[in-house]
Design an enzyme around this catalytic site. Structure first.
Site, PDB file in Angstrom:
ATOM      1  N   CYS A  98      43.133  42.511  37.408  1.00  0.00           N
ATOM      2  CA  CYS A  98      43.922  42.594  38.633  1.00  0.00           C
ATOM      3  C   CYS A  98      45.162  43.461  38.400  1.00  0.00           C
ATOM      4  CB  CYS A  98      44.331  41.187  39.077  1.00  0.00           C
ATOM      5  SG  CYS A  98      45.183  41.145  40.680  1.00  0.00           S
ATOM      6  N   ASP A 100      48.038  42.784  39.361  1.00  0.00           N
ATOM      7  CA  ASP A 100      49.203  41.896  39.317  1.00  0.00           C
ATOM      8  C   ASP A 100      50.139  42.280  38.171  1.00  0.00           C
ATOM      9  OD1 ASP A 100      50.764  39.371  38.558  1.00  0.00           O
ATOM     10  OD2 ASP A 100      49.772  38.708  40.397  1.00  0.00           O
ATOM     11  N   ARG A 102      52.187  40.654  36.521  1.00  0.00           N
ATOM     12  CA  ARG A 102      52.414  39.652  35.480  1.00  0.00           C
ATOM     13  C   ARG A 102      51.410  39.747  34.334  1.00  0.00           C
ATOM     14  NH1 ARG A 102      52.188  34.574  39.427  1.00  0.00           N
ATOM     15  NH2 ARG A 102      50.527  35.917  40.257  1.00  0.00           N
ATOM     16  N   HIS A 153      42.905  35.974  37.330  1.00  0.00           N
ATOM     17  CA  HIS A 153      44.032  35.103  37.009  1.00  0.00           C
ATOM     18  C   HIS A 153      44.278  34.133  38.164  1.00  0.00           C
ATOM     19  CE1 HIS A 153      47.111  36.989  39.680  1.00  0.00           C
ATOM     20  NE2 HIS A 153      46.311  38.037  39.556  1.00  0.00           N
ATOM     21  N   CYS A 156      46.308  34.129  42.247  1.00  0.00           N
ATOM     22  CA  CYS A 156      46.007  35.512  42.630  1.00  0.00           C
ATOM     23  C   CYS A 156      46.223  35.684  44.130  1.00  0.00           C
ATOM     24  CB  CYS A 156      44.567  35.844  42.260  1.00  0.00           C
ATOM     25  SG  CYS A 156      44.049  37.502  42.760  1.00  0.00           S
TER      26      CYS A 156
END
Length: 275
Positions: A98, A100, A102, A153, A156
């Site tokens: 992803c 993302d 993080r 994750h 999400c």
């Protein structure tokens, strides 16, 4: 793209060996007025972008300074690192994850950056998308990666939005892929009464379905068949192998998701086998 040919070059040899005309576009010569006009335009552009440059340059300067410090530190503590990087890449894994912020794939898995070929998008999807399929083709048939990892994750945003009754514009066309996962596994998901528990399971099922999507592709099927029949293959198994992982940002733990490939193949092989 070749550079434009200078006027006067005129002709070049054709495939038949005879001279063929080379067409050079005619450009009007610049005048003093043209030059003055361009100068005024450049001055106006400088004035119009000055505020933007002053606002954003400090951020970019910080990045450039960080880069210089990283290069100096790397040269001091890991001499030869950039020479190794310049020699080319031979990654062991294709990582699909992803976007993302993080999630840092190398840090997450404790791997060096040259060990991972990375593709990231919203929701770690593996659809019939030219971008993803190009990455997959390159990783499998040119880099010959033995392993493909799809890593999702929890928490999400793409998965959370896929269960809401809403239209989020262009992005809706993308996360509809996750809605399809929800449809395929509605029986299991509808039995989960806890909202967060349902979210976490949908995250996992999405990763598993993306792994299956990879397994369906021609690039993977052809390469697995080729390596299965190769007596001199590098690994004692057909490649690439596909793995499903999920990461929890709350504790940093990476978890392997089980896929019963024998069962999946027995169920869908008659539909998706290409070779």
């Amino acid at each position: 793209m070749s550079q434009p040919q200078a006027a006067g070059a005129g002709r070049k040899a054709s495939a038949s060996g005879k001279d063929a005309p080379t067409y050079v576009p005619y450009v009007l010569p610049a005048t003093d007025e043209d030059a003055m006009g361009e100068e005024n335009i450049d001055r106006e552009l400088d004035e119009s972008t000055k505020g933007v440059q002053q606002e954003w340059d400090p951020e970019l300067n910080k990045i450039l300074q960080n880069n210089k410090e990283w290069v100096d530190h790397t040269n001091t503590h890991h001499p030869g690192f950039f020479k190794m990087m310049a020699a080319g890449q031979s990654p062991h894994y294709l990582y699909v994850g992803c976007s993302d912020a993080r999630v840092n794939p190398g840090q997450l898995m404790g791997l060096k950056q040259d060990e991972i070929f990375v593709h990231r998008n919203v929701g770690n999807l593996c659809p019939n998308d030219l971008n993803f399929l190009s990455v997959l083709e390159y990783a499998v048939n040119f880099l010959h990666v033995p392993h493909i990892i799809v890593c999702g994750h929890y928490d999400c945003g793409a998965v959370r939005n896929s269960v809401k009754k809403q239209d989020i514009g262009l992005l809706e066309n993308w996360i509809r892929n996750i809605r399809d996962v929800q449809r395929l596994h509605a029986g299991e998901l509808n039995k989960i009464t806890c909202t967060e528990g349902k979210h976490r399971r949908l995250v996992e099922l999405n990763v598993i379905e993306q792994c299956i999507n990879i397994f369906k592709t021609s690039a993977v099927q052809q390469h697995r068949l080729k390596t299965a029949n190769d007596p001199d293959r590098k690994y004692p198994f057909s490649t690439p192998r596909i793995h499903a992982l999920v990461f929890d940002p709350a504790d940093g733990i990476l978890k392997k998701l089980d896929i019963n490939w024998e069962e999946e193949c027995a169920r869908y092989q008659h539909i998706y086998d290409l070779c």
